[in-house]
Design an enzyme around this catalytic site. Sequence first.
Site, PDB file in Angstrom:
ATOM      1  CB  SER A  51      -0.748  -0.350   1.516  1.00 59.69           C
ATOM      2  OG  SER A  51      -1.949   1.047   1.237  1.00 59.69           O
TER       3      SER A  51
ATOM      4  CG  ASP B  27      -7.668  -2.292  -3.497  1.00 58.88           C
ATOM      5  OD1 ASP B  27      -8.642  -1.436  -1.808  1.00 58.88           O
ATOM      6  OD2 ASP B  27      -6.025  -2.387  -3.795  1.00 58.88           O
TER       7      ASP B  27
ATOM      8  CG  HIS C 274      -5.770  -2.202   0.351  1.00 61.61           C
ATOM      9  ND1 HIS C 274      -5.503  -1.412  -0.556  1.00 61.61           N
ATOM     10  CD2 HIS C 274      -5.376  -1.248   1.555  1.00 61.61           C
ATOM     11  CE1 HIS C 274      -4.656  -0.579  -1.176  1.00 61.61           C
ATOM     12  NE2 HIS C 274      -4.410  -0.818   1.152  1.00 61.61           N
TER      13      HIS C 274
END
Length: 455
Positions: free
Chosen positions: A239, A374, A420
């Site tokens: 991320s 996501d 995610h």
Amino acid sequence: QGEDLLETVIGFASMSLPYLALPPLPTVDITVEGGLSSLYALVDLSPSFLLGFLVFLAIVRFLKLASSTEKAQVTTAAKEGERMRRVLKDMPILNDAYRPPWLWGRSGHLQTAAYGLLGHATLKRTADRRVVVKQPDGASLTFDVFEPLAKHPSGLDLTLCLTPGIANSSESNYIRTCVHYAQEAGYRCAVLNHLGAMVGVPLTSSRIFSYGGTSDLHSMVSYLATALPLTKFISIGFSMGANLTTKFLIEADEKLRSRIMFGLSVCQGYSATNSVHLYHDWENSRRAYNYVITENMKRLLRRNYDEAVAPHVESGLIDEQRLWSATSIVALDELYNRRVNGFDSLDNFYTWCSCLPMLDDLKVPMIFFNAQDDPIIPRTLWEPVKVLIYSIRVLPYSLCQELATRKEDVAFITTKHGGHLGFLEGSSIAPKSVTWIDRFIVEMCDSAVRVYGQK
């Protein structure tokens, strides 16, 4: 009233059927005298039944029960590099469909919510050692080192440099899972602890981590390169940490870069500038995620108030009342992050944070990885055929998949499911303790070592 309710159900069902990928219903010529009122009476659809049916359709849509499983989609250069081709070909995981847990695992929202709770949630193994490196501004950078639990088949000394997501550390569940699985495969792991993220580790300067500053990661890798002169590095980011990893690999000097064998970016957004308007969209509940991330950041600042907030309030740099009232990450960045990092505007701060404009300068072999479902990083940020123009200079920034068509040692991979940083898998409702992305990382590292690690 019955006619209105029945028409609503019919309309909702007509929108849901294409989504559920069901075959079209056969055409049947039925004439009901009296129209919908008689049809309503004929089938005796009570309001409670219709309401239950609507709830059922909503659950099916949310869980994506009709969504099929697929293999990961791989994008490589038009003129594919021989070494990257060998890396990808030697990864069996790419030949099989990623199968998320039954019933709930096809939902990107549930995968995202579960990633920090499941996996090796009970794994409490501590690091072999914690290293503290003093930074020029007085900050005390910490990173944790986990030694391998087995010898790597190649016989090489190999270190994975892991950079977690926003406000995360080596204590985050998804990091612990990845680390333990990599240790068993023969890798040493070094995990960067973002400044201010760890409870019980006080700050020694007036700053926390930033979205775009690579000095902390640079210090960790430089320290390890000196302490472990024979080791080869594979740099992996998750991320926000993937953005930092990408920037670091581009900014590192040739001497340090020569020690880095391969890079991996997992679930990053690539451009803070292009993401601004998306943070406030309710599509896919992104505005709710924005609020949760903002509250987590505010909680981190409150925990480190004396070091990270009070000095800037006293100097007049930030307005404390407005800071605590922020409900979006964009507002918090304007009121705190861009000011503390010395930028005169949010646009300039976000440009500095983003790795996207720098990707053409990438010289380390690397794979970029995203999930199609996501809920935080939408397709808009990584889709290959689109170019976003949001900067004040109106410059077209080509996306990462477009980069993969020009560079031989870069690949871009997406999975249909995973959310995610989720990627939980399993053939039953309960997921396996090791996630799909954990297996992907170890297979990728093993393949990269065979291709790039041998002289």
